[in-house]
Design a protein around this motif. Structure first.
Motif, short mmCIF file in Angstrom:
data_model
loop_
_atom_site.label_atom_id
_atom_site.label_comp_id
_atom_site.label_asym_id
_atom_site.label_seq_id
_atom_site.Cartn_x
_atom_site.Cartn_y
_atom_site.Cartn_z
N HIS A 85 0.84 -1.20 0.00
CA HIS A 85 0.00 0.00 0.00
C HIS A 85 0.87 1.25 0.00
N ILE A 86 1.91 1.26 0.81
CA ILE A 86 2.82 2.41 0.85
C ILE A 86 3.45 2.62 -0.53
N LYS A 87 3.87 1.54 -1.15
CA LYS A 87 4.49 1.68 -2.47
C LYS A 87 3.50 2.19 -3.51
N ARG A 88 2.25 1.71 -3.43
CA ARG A 88 1.25 2.16 -4.40
C ARG A 88 0.92 3.64 -4.23
N THR A 89 0.91 4.10 -2.99
CA THR A 89 0.55 5.49 -2.73
C THR A 89 1.77 6.41 -2.70
N ILE A 94 11.12 7.89 -6.05
CA ILE A 94 11.88 7.04 -6.97
C ILE A 94 13.11 6.47 -6.28
N ASN A 95 13.32 6.87 -5.07
CA ASN A 95 14.49 6.44 -4.32
C ASN A 95 14.08 5.34 -3.34
N TYR A 99 11.38 4.89 0.29
CA TYR A 99 10.38 3.86 0.61
C TYR A 99 10.70 3.23 1.95
N THR A 100 11.95 2.87 2.15
CA THR A 100 12.37 2.24 3.40
C THR A 100 12.07 3.17 4.58
N ALA A 101 12.33 4.45 4.41
CA ALA A 101 12.09 5.42 5.48
C ALA A 101 10.61 5.48 5.84
N ARG A 102 9.73 5.25 4.89
CA ARG A 102 8.29 5.26 5.17
C ARG A 102 7.81 3.92 5.71
#
Length: 115
Positions: A85-89, A94-95, A99-102
């Motif tokens: 879900h995080i990746k979709r939203t 682009i880094n 993503y990891t930080a979220r």
């Protein structure tokens, strides 16, 4: 009255029997419940319940592990869904580090809430 053929009731009984089977506390009880499930599936004579029966038979070893140990992959699957879900939203991130930080704080919060 809303189920003149009885097909809905038969499918519901199969579903409820499967739920009962998955809640049993021993393999012996599960085997008895599985036998009853098979009977209900045959009586319902529906493609959907027959397909469900084949799935139960195919996964019987894993179902046995669930019954004996109570272990599931539910928490892992929930975390994976959250990450997806995080990746979709994420739109515009682009880094991979972003993503990891979220992802990490949310996973940590979920893990802390479970304990």
């Amino acid at each position: 009255m809303d189920d003149p053929t009885g097909r809905l009731k038969a499918a519901w009984e199969v579903k409820e029997q499967l739920r009962y089977l998955l809640r049993t506390g021993s393999l012996a009880d599960a085997t008895v419940a599985k036998d009853h499930l098979e009977q209900l599936v045959k009586e319902s004579n529906q493609a959907e319940t027959t397909r469900l029966w084949r799935t139960v038979c195919r996964w019987w070893k894993e179902i046995g592990v669930l019954i004996v140990t109570g272990a599931t992959t539910g928490k892992v699957e929930a975390n994976n869904t959250s990450i997806k879900h995080i990746k979709r939203t994420g739109r515009g991130f682009i880094n991979g580090a972003n993503y990891t930080a979220r992802i990490m704080p949310r996973s940590a919060a979920r893990t802390t809430a479970d304990h």
